[in-house]
Design an enzyme around this catalytic site. Structure first.
Site, PDB file in Angstrom:
ATOM      1  N   ASP A   1       0.780  -1.267  -0.052  1.00  0.00           N
ATOM      2  CA  ASP A   1       0.104   0.289   0.129  1.00  0.00           C
ATOM      3  C   ASP A   1       1.074   1.340   0.297  1.00  0.00           C
ATOM      4  O   ASP A   1       1.679   1.639   0.935  1.00  0.00           O
ATOM      5  CB  ASP A   1      -1.099  -0.007   1.037  1.00  0.00           C
ATOM      6  CG  ASP A   1      -2.011  -1.218   1.348  1.00  0.00           C
ATOM      7  OD1 ASP A   1      -1.473  -2.371   0.790  1.00  0.00           O
ATOM      8  OD2 ASP A   1      -2.910  -0.990   1.905  1.00  0.00           O
TER       9      ASP A   1
ATOM     10  N   GLU B   1      -4.447   1.881  -2.919  1.00  0.00           N
ATOM     11  CA  GLU B   1      -5.625   2.139  -2.182  1.00  0.00           C
ATOM     12  C   GLU B   1      -5.609   3.458  -1.535  1.00  0.00           C
ATOM     13  O   GLU B   1      -6.498   4.353  -1.199  1.00  0.00           O
ATOM     14  CB  GLU B   1      -6.375   1.153  -1.550  1.00  0.00           C
ATOM     15  CG  GLU B   1      -5.680   0.657  -0.352  1.00  0.00           C
ATOM     16  CD  GLU B   1      -6.385   0.212   0.953  1.00  0.00           C
ATOM     17  OE1 GLU B   1      -7.878   0.011   0.752  1.00  0.00           O
ATOM     18  OE2 GLU B   1      -5.875  -0.244   1.914  1.00  0.00           O
ATOM     19  N   ASN B   2      -4.381   3.412  -0.702  1.00  0.00           N
ATOM     20  CA  ASN B   2      -3.972   4.729  -0.140  1.00  0.00           C
ATOM     21  C   ASN B   2      -3.245   5.961  -0.868  1.00  0.00           C
ATOM     22  O   ASN B   2      -2.677   6.816  -0.075  1.00  0.00           O
ATOM     23  CB  ASN B   2      -3.331   4.527   1.079  1.00  0.00           C
ATOM     24  CG  ASN B   2      -4.100   3.457   1.838  1.00  0.00           C
ATOM     25  OD1 ASN B   2      -3.715   2.280   1.966  1.00  0.00           O
ATOM     26  ND2 ASN B   2      -5.222   3.699   2.552  1.00  0.00           N
TER      27      ASN B   2
ATOM     28  N   ASN C   1     -10.168  -1.670   0.261  1.00  0.00           N
ATOM     29  CA  ASN C   1     -11.269  -1.176   0.949  1.00  0.00           C
ATOM     30  C   ASN C   1     -11.365   0.559   0.798  1.00  0.00           C
ATOM     31  O   ASN C   1     -12.392   1.182   0.784  1.00  0.00           O
ATOM     32  CB  ASN C   1     -11.692  -1.429   2.471  1.00  0.00           C
ATOM     33  CG  ASN C   1     -10.306  -1.125   3.277  1.00  0.00           C
ATOM     34  OD1 ASN C   1      -9.004  -1.536   2.697  1.00  0.00           O
ATOM     35  ND2 ASN C   1     -10.394  -0.311   4.475  1.00  0.00           N
ATOM     36  N   HIS C   2     -10.024   1.064   0.669  1.00  0.00           N
ATOM     37  CA  HIS C   2     -10.094   2.516   0.624  1.00  0.00           C
ATOM     38  C   HIS C   2     -10.245   2.872  -0.904  1.00  0.00           C
ATOM     39  O   HIS C   2     -10.205   4.406  -1.019  1.00  0.00           O
ATOM     40  CB  HIS C   2      -8.817   2.917   1.028  1.00  0.00           C
ATOM     41  CG  HIS C   2      -8.769   3.234   2.671  1.00  0.00           C
ATOM     42  ND1 HIS C   2      -9.716   4.011   3.348  1.00  0.00           N
ATOM     43  CD2 HIS C   2      -8.054   2.461   3.458  1.00  0.00           C
ATOM     44  CE1 HIS C   2      -9.269   3.943   4.687  1.00  0.00           C
ATOM     45  NE2 HIS C   2      -8.442   2.815   4.843  1.00  0.00           N
TER      46      HIS C   2
ATOM     47  N   HIS D   1      -6.535  -8.398   0.052  1.00  0.00           N
ATOM     48  CA  HIS D   1      -6.415  -7.199   0.842  1.00  0.00           C
ATOM     49  C   HIS D   1      -7.353  -7.584   2.116  1.00  0.00           C
ATOM     50  O   HIS D   1      -8.612  -7.307   2.062  1.00  0.00           O
ATOM     51  CB  HIS D   1      -6.808  -6.098   0.182  1.00  0.00           C
ATOM     52  CG  HIS D   1      -6.736  -4.963   0.707  1.00  0.00           C
ATOM     53  ND1 HIS D   1      -5.521  -4.224   0.593  1.00  0.00           N
ATOM     54  CD2 HIS D   1      -7.687  -4.013   1.494  1.00  0.00           C
ATOM     55  CE1 HIS D   1      -5.573  -2.797   1.082  1.00  0.00           C
ATOM     56  NE2 HIS D   1      -6.899  -2.955   1.841  1.00  0.00           N
TER      57      HIS D   1
ATOM     58  N   HIS E   1      -2.993  -4.639   3.320  1.00  0.00           N
ATOM     59  CA  HIS E   1      -3.879  -4.005   4.347  1.00  0.00           C
ATOM     60  C   HIS E   1      -3.561  -3.411   5.626  1.00  0.00           C
ATOM     61  O   HIS E   1      -3.945  -2.260   6.219  1.00  0.00           O
ATOM     62  CB  HIS E   1      -5.387  -4.635   4.280  1.00  0.00           C
ATOM     63  CG  HIS E   1      -6.506  -4.040   5.270  1.00  0.00           C
ATOM     64  ND1 HIS E   1      -7.051  -2.880   4.962  1.00  0.00           N
ATOM     65  CD2 HIS E   1      -6.941  -4.556   6.467  1.00  0.00           C
ATOM     66  CE1 HIS E   1      -7.785  -2.526   5.911  1.00  0.00           C
ATOM     67  NE2 HIS E   1      -7.800  -3.602   6.695  1.00  0.00           N
TER      68      HIS E   1
ATOM     69  N   HIS F   1      -0.545  -2.846   6.479  1.00  0.00           N
ATOM     70  CA  HIS F   1       0.644  -1.752   6.323  1.00  0.00           C
ATOM     71  C   HIS F   1       1.748  -2.457   7.031  1.00  0.00           C
ATOM     72  O   HIS F   1       2.733  -1.531   7.571  1.00  0.00           O
ATOM     73  CB  HIS F   1       0.169  -0.371   6.931  1.00  0.00           C
ATOM     74  CG  HIS F   1      -0.936   0.256   5.784  1.00  0.00           C
ATOM     75  ND1 HIS F   1      -1.352   1.417   5.946  1.00  0.00           N
ATOM     76  CD2 HIS F   1      -1.696  -0.421   4.860  1.00  0.00           C
ATOM     77  CE1 HIS F   1      -2.383   1.797   5.073  1.00  0.00           C
ATOM     78  NE2 HIS F   1      -2.520   0.446   4.286  1.00  0.00           N
TER      79      HIS F   1
HETATM   80 FE   FE2 Z   1      -4.069   0.315   2.761  1.00  0.00          FE
HETATM   81 FE   FE2 Z   2      -7.018  -1.341   3.194  1.00  0.00          FE
END
Ligand code: FE2
Ligand code: FE2
Ligand code: FE2
Ligand code: FE2
Ligand code: FE2
Ligand code: FE2
Ligand code: FE2
Ligand code: FE2
Lengths: 261, 261, 261, 261
Positions: free
Chosen positions: C10, C41-42, C69-70, C153, C178, C180
């Site tokens: 990520d 995603e981030n 999810n993000h 994830h 996910h 991190h």
């Molecule tokens: Fe993330």
């Molecule tokens: Fe995530």
């Protein structure tokens, strides 16, 4: 002498405030109400409170406002809103949170009523133990009065019922909020405490617990973020009247209130 | 011609079965009931069902049994219990689960009633989408009958309400179970579906939603595992009567039932 | 012939994109990388993706972007971002979600690589079953190529490990994202699939998993909402290199990558 | 003078104890270990501890045992197990829980080492705030020694990292447990505290975090209860060595340990 408290479940946005405005005087008259308490966590646009909505609620005739998890939603408003002596937030937030978790209100007839706000932990936040915080707060409130009203803002019926039994005989009433659905389990527990799992909500009933039906269904079916709005149709008021013996603090009666405006 | 269905909320252990045995005939007579459905997920000692308790419930006069998350608790009994054609479990368990999620019952007067059981996902398991599974199951049931009763076994009021609105006009009733607390929100939605968030429970009310008060309080206060027993005092029966138009499948009336034995 | 895939965990905001920009060429050279995939995603300010950040990532040298999810955080950007043929989101979102859950990339040498993105359900959303969706997607991808890379994830180590074993021998690699935090459990499972629970993150390590330390601590200690910012110091890159046999799709080697910029 | 502490991640059942027995002496010799601490919450059959397994662990050469959420699984054994002065459970259980949350161990060379056990709250139980309990416990331990080792038994990487930074400079090490997957993020934080998100597990790696692969996959795919057994193949040991300056309590080095037996 008995004290009659009207407690009104989560007020949802402007439709909820309108319902309150339209119905309150009539309810107060019909039930000979001495004191009006409302849960205001959703009163400002469905999320939190503002100083303006607080003023509006007190102008309508409310004596005290409790809240819950949504009280923090309008972040910049929080310090002002919770500075009001008759607006409280759950007492079991950790040290350092703005505001207070309990307050003493006084009826026009001069009776002191302790009001305690607590928040559940099941499916919610990692707060301090509501049972232990209740012990501590009640000990303090009882220095002032035997009449104590508890708004337990919680999700799980098990946690609500357990707190009701835990405080049975020590407070006048334990009334739940947060699910926005009124329960039919009002009763006086064996040691004299009035109990009801949830007071319900005051706002649009053409909704999913106060928010738009279409958006709620879409959220569940897509698992994607959805922007919610507060619907306006089919406005109703939910609450409960508790009659308390001033001397002992025991509940004498509990009556569910549901008004279709 | 109208069909009258009595649905009884989660039956908790032997006290729940006793309440049912004592009250059922009287309720059936008083309300001219055509069909009796009960949620049986806690009927055997508070956890699950056994072939013996199933037989007992049918002997008392029950026509169909729905269930929920606790149906799997008595693992070795599950295949036998769910082989019964009139015992169902939530339809939205993944492929491969024992049993079925819907059934067709027939009233003594010959009216077919489709019964669908679903389980919520909020704060519960990662099941299939109850909304989509409902679509599929209802399409199939409607081949047989317009009268369809849905037991939505779920925790969150939002999910329950959303499913009610989603199925409004397509089924006769969406009645919630699982919280063990009866709600006061029974109504007929705008397209003709009877709705109530929770039917409540049948068993000891000297309890925290059917289990021992002391143990429940201890569990919340210690966060340690606690062994639960089913209390026996203050036995009550909770449920709901739904009257349905046989031809259209629309609800004509919904009435909350709460009997203090 | 072996294909070497570099997958980068990520990417958190601008510091993450800077780390990538500074390190990518060197990594590609040193490890003879054929294909670069990143979890994005981030990548845009810590939350979601924009068309601009997508372009920036591809300009740096990325061949494909997975997410999680993000990805839905920048709502108005989602349709544009997910219209890109080489940007995917988890495949197990319900029908109707924008975008796709898998893609075929082609190395400069002409080898096709299937990339599948899945999201876990434990402590996350109520998505479709990642195991069953994997079955379906892999069957489809295998029509095109034996080389299949899976970004799972997910939060729970149990769910990640279970999916790894479930897909062992059917895909080239199952790499988690996910949390991190990079895990030290990289290995080739018994049937030939490279596995690692989490690839880690690329961004500021003077942080709590990419967000401000003070804010994170305050959130845990107060249980109140906190506004997060993306810190900028101590920028590092985390990822993994997987070497795959083109003919069989089996993993030949897996190597953890952690670069302190 | 430096003190070298070997900490070993969650020992899973008999295979975990066997791995420890086979490897410990060699590890102690090779790394000049002064003190051996293990997380024992899964040491007895995968769930909890018994007096017998406690004795076995101390006989193998362990000096102190920490634990976590599973310590309560063998209920009748808990009082005896936690009566041992060198077996602790997370300190942030509410008042009244059996046992203690911290202990002072002494190396053969006479150096006192404070050991503190905490449990996370994210996706776990509603315990007391681990940050505040850490403050209180560390103040007390520092009366005795500057060398303090913290086992933070938690699920979420965010909570683990936040506690690490919160205690940076006040304890010698914050090492996570509970996910059963070793992380690759070991480092010395800026104020001198050694940190690693998870020490990993010691037991069968032909498993899903220590339990049977088939059962774990079945549970995720069916959402039904599954009976777990502890597999026996591919036994490995996971842990970490922390070297601490006796005078200041600052970490001098941290090294990940992963032994394939
Ligand atoms: Fe993330
Ligand atoms: Fe995530
Ligand atoms: Fe509310
Ligand atoms: Fe609330
Ligand atoms: Fe139940
Ligand atoms: Fe249930
Ligand atoms: Fe463990
Ligand atoms: Fe654990």
């Amino acid at each position: 002498m008995p004290v009659k408290i009207l407690f009104i479940g989560d007020i949802i946005g402007k439709p909820g405030r309108q319902a309150l405005s339209r119905e309150l005087d009539r309810l107060v008259d019909r039930h000979c109400i001495d004191l009006v308490i409302v849960n205001g966590e959703n009163a400002a646009g469905g999320f939190g409170l503002t100083t303006e909505t607080v003023k509006e609620l007190f102008d309508i005739g409310v004596h005290g406002i409790t809240s819950g998890n949504h009280i923090w939603d309008k972040k910049e408003q929080v310090p002002m809103v919770l500075a009001h002596p008759h607006v409280i937030r759950p007492a079991n937030y950790p040290d350092g949170a703005a505001g207070r978790g309990s307050m003493i209100l006084t009826t026009p007839g001069g009776v002191k009523v302790g009001v305690l706000n607590l928040e559940g932990r099941i499916y919610m936040k990692n707060l301090e133990c509501p049972f232990r915080v209740a012990d501590r707060e009640i000990e303090s409130l009882r220095q002032e009065t035997a009449v104590i009203f508890v708004d337990f803002h919680a999700e799980a019926t098990s946690e609500k019922s357990a707190l009701g039994w835990y405080l049975d005989g020590r407070v006048s009433a334990v009334i739940g909020t947060h699910t926005h659905v009124q329960t039919a389990d009002e009763r006086i527990l064996t040691q004299g405490t009035a109990y009801m799992s949830d007071a319900g909500m005051t706002g649009s009933f053409d909704s999913v617990i106060g928010i738009g039906k279409e958006e709620a269904i879409r959220k569940f079916m897509t698992q994607l973020p959805v922007k919610f709005e507060v619907p306006k149709k089919d406005i109703r008021l939910n609450g409960v009247v508790v009659e308390v013996d001033e001397a002992t603090g025991n509940a004498l009666a509990i009556e569910r209130i549901a008004v279709t405006c």
